[in-house]
Design an enzyme around this catalytic site. Structure first.
Site, PDB file in Angstrom:
ATOM      1  N   LYS A  33       0.001   2.955   5.910  1.00  0.00           N
ATOM      2  CA  LYS A  33       0.995   3.687   5.119  1.00  0.00           C
ATOM      3  C   LYS A  33       2.371   3.069   5.380  1.00  0.00           C
ATOM      4  CE  LYS A  33      -2.064   7.629   4.888  1.00  0.00           C
ATOM      5  NZ  LYS A  33      -3.232   6.922   5.473  1.00  0.00           N
ATOM      6  N   ASP A  38      -2.159  15.039  13.362  1.00  0.00           N
ATOM      7  CA  ASP A  38      -2.319  13.847  12.533  1.00  0.00           C
ATOM      8  C   ASP A  38      -0.940  13.483  11.976  1.00  0.00           C
ATOM      9  OD1 ASP A  38      -2.785  12.012  10.503  1.00  0.00           O
ATOM     10  OD2 ASP A  38      -4.638  12.961   9.837  1.00  0.00           O
ATOM     11  N   ASN A  95       1.238   4.891  -0.699  1.00  0.00           N
ATOM     12  CA  ASN A  95       1.690   5.385   0.600  1.00  0.00           C
ATOM     13  C   ASN A  95       2.464   4.322   1.391  1.00  0.00           C
ATOM     14  OD1 ASN A  95       0.435   7.910   0.239  1.00  0.00           O
ATOM     15  ND2 ASN A  95      -1.507   7.126   1.009  1.00  0.00           N
ATOM     16  N   GLU A 138      -1.326  18.762  10.884  1.00  0.00           N
ATOM     17  CA  GLU A 138      -0.698  17.503  10.499  1.00  0.00           C
ATOM     18  C   GLU A 138       0.817  17.675  10.542  1.00  0.00           C
ATOM     19  OE1 GLU A 138      -2.261  15.914   6.828  1.00  0.00           O
ATOM     20  OE2 GLU A 138      -4.222  16.826   7.165  1.00  0.00           O
ATOM     21  N   SER A 167      -0.502  15.443   3.298  1.00  0.00           N
ATOM     22  CA  SER A 167      -0.433  14.363   2.314  1.00  0.00           C
ATOM     23  C   SER A 167      -0.442  14.837   0.869  1.00  0.00           C
ATOM     24  CB  SER A 167      -1.593  13.389   2.534  1.00  0.00           C
ATOM     25  OG  SER A 167      -2.840  14.047   2.383  1.00  0.00           O
ATOM     26  N   HIS A 224      -6.844  17.213   6.677  1.00  0.00           N
ATOM     27  CA  HIS A 224      -7.549  16.107   6.026  1.00  0.00           C
ATOM     28  C   HIS A 224      -9.063  16.217   6.243  1.00  0.00           C
ATOM     29  CE1 HIS A 224      -8.655  11.893   5.125  1.00  0.00           C
ATOM     30  NE2 HIS A 224      -7.589  11.938   4.338  1.00  0.00           N
ATOM     31  N   HIS A 262       1.064  10.350   7.797  1.00  0.00           N
ATOM     32  CA  HIS A 262       2.054  10.225   6.726  1.00  0.00           C
ATOM     33  C   HIS A 262       3.491  10.392   7.216  1.00  0.00           C
ATOM     34  CE1 HIS A 262      -0.725  10.043   3.290  1.00  0.00           C
ATOM     35  NE2 HIS A 262      -1.525  10.727   4.092  1.00  0.00           N
TER      36      HIS A 262
END
Length: 389
Positions: free
Chosen positions: A243, A212, A51, A183, A187, A137, A215
């Site tokens: 990340k 979130d 990541n 998110e 991910s 997540h 990423h």
């Protein structure tokens, strides 16, 4: 004689199929974004699993910042932020991040998992209803459990379904606290919701919204600021430094009211040793680089789009998305493991993702495109995939 209290765990592990057992492997970083697996005779692999999207974890400025922090104050903070663990680098990073993200308040956490638990607990309690994207997540789900809130899940990125659930909930109670969790870049899918529409929907139904951005930060949005940047109605943003920032730790970004609530009431913040100062210093150096070169993420996205086009042309089904995460769906666990092993023989590392991380029957290889992958990696991957087929 009393039964062994560990017997239920033993039986549960005994029922776990071999294809779903997890193993720890150690890797030594090599040049050009590669990794060498631990063990005699292991060949170096091009890393398609990290990541570290922008390749900043090995950037000299991050290394120098971390080393300088160690030299001046040691490795660990030694206490929580509310005791004597706060350092000037923590305050500077929080202030700089708040300005960069256009938020009033930022608080640092040692991990993204911990930050997400704190975020949900700040927004929800046992009287609340949480509506969460089905693919959020695990840390957010643990946060819901810890809050005691009622949980309802809506199909992935299905805003029509969310609208219906919000409408039903608001019709049954005009006062109940509603919290929506999603998110900006999922991910394991590489997909994103329509965040402006999601935010508008939450405002329409007077719902709190937590996004979130772990990423997305550094890669998506203006200057890498994430897809929630500048959106009204997003009450809380969680992000990580492990990340695209190339460091470690996490943060929550919000307004003054929620920021003070977290400071005064969050056990996850109050009772944790502060983020290690060298990690905070490295994250601050990464933020400097992102501000100096705001097109780092956009250049990576251009390359990722070429990868998507090429993989689609080779008849690999891909989830629609715009980021550097490109999952290859292969279905069964054994097939995903077989493809992982095949790619390693071809000099490529991409790890099989299996249930419970993803739904049963959707095992995949999660390809991740990072900025420091050498030219020719895509061609090497396509040839390896063709030989496996």
């Amino acid at each position: 004689m009393a039964a062994d209290p560990l017997d239920p765990l033993r039986r549960s592990l005994g029922r776990l199929p071999n294809a779903r057992r997890r193993l720890l492997r150690a890797f030594q970083p090599t040049a050009a974004g590669g990794l060498r697996p631990e063990g005699a005779g292991a060949i170096p692999l091009l890393n398609l699993a990290s990541n570290d999207y922008l390749g900043l974890s090995s950037h000299p400025r991050l290394q120098e910042a971390a080393c300088a922090a160690i030299a001046s104050g040691g490795v660990g903070a030694g206490a929580s932020r509310l005791v004597c663990g706060s350092r000037p680098v923590h305050s500077e990073l929080e202030t700089r991040l708040a300005a960069w993200l256009g938020r009033e308040r930022v608080l640092l956490f040692p991990s993204g998992f911990q930050a997400n638990i704190a975020a949900v607990a700040a927004l929800a309690d046992r009287h609340s209803l949480v509506l969460a994207d089905r693919l959020i997540h695990h840390s957010l789900l643990v946060g819901v459990q810890a809050s005691g809130a009622q949980l309802r899940r809506f199909p992935h990125n299905d805003l029509a379904a969310l609208d219906r659930l919000l409408g039903e909930a608001r019709a049954s109670s005009a006062e109940r606290r509603l919290v929506v969790l999603s998110e900006s870049l999922f991910s394991m899918e590489g997909s994103s919701p329509d965040l402006p529409a999601l935010s508008a929907l939450c405002q329409q139904h007077s719902a709190l919204l937590l996004i979130d951005e772990a990423h997305a930060l550094g890669v998506l949005g203006p200057g890498g600021r994430g897809l929630a940047h500048g959106l009204e109605g997003v009450h809380l943003v969680s992000g990580t430094f492990g990340k695209a920032f190339g460091s470690g730790g996490a943060f929550l970004a919000t307004g003054d009211l929620l920021g003070d609530w977290l400071l005064q009431r969050s056990g996850a913040f109050r009772y944790s040793t502060a983020l290690a100062p060298p990690l905070a210093a490295a994250a601050l150096a990464a933020l400097d680089l992102l501000e100096e070169t705001p097109d780092l993420g956009s250049k990576l996205l251009e390359r990722a789009e070429r990868w998507r086009t090429s993989l689609a042309a080779a008849d690999w089904p891909l989830v629609a998305g715009q980021g550097p995460i490109l999952p290859l769906l292969v279905g069964e666990d054994d097939r995903a493991l077989d493809l992982q092993r095949h790619l390693e023989t071809e000099g490529l590392l991409s790890v099989a993702i299996r249930p419970p991380t993803v739904p049963a029957g959707t095992a995949r290889l999660r390809l991740v495109l990072c900025r420091d992958l050498p030219p020719g990696t895509l061609e090497q991957l396509l040839e390896a995939l063709a030989r496996w087929r």
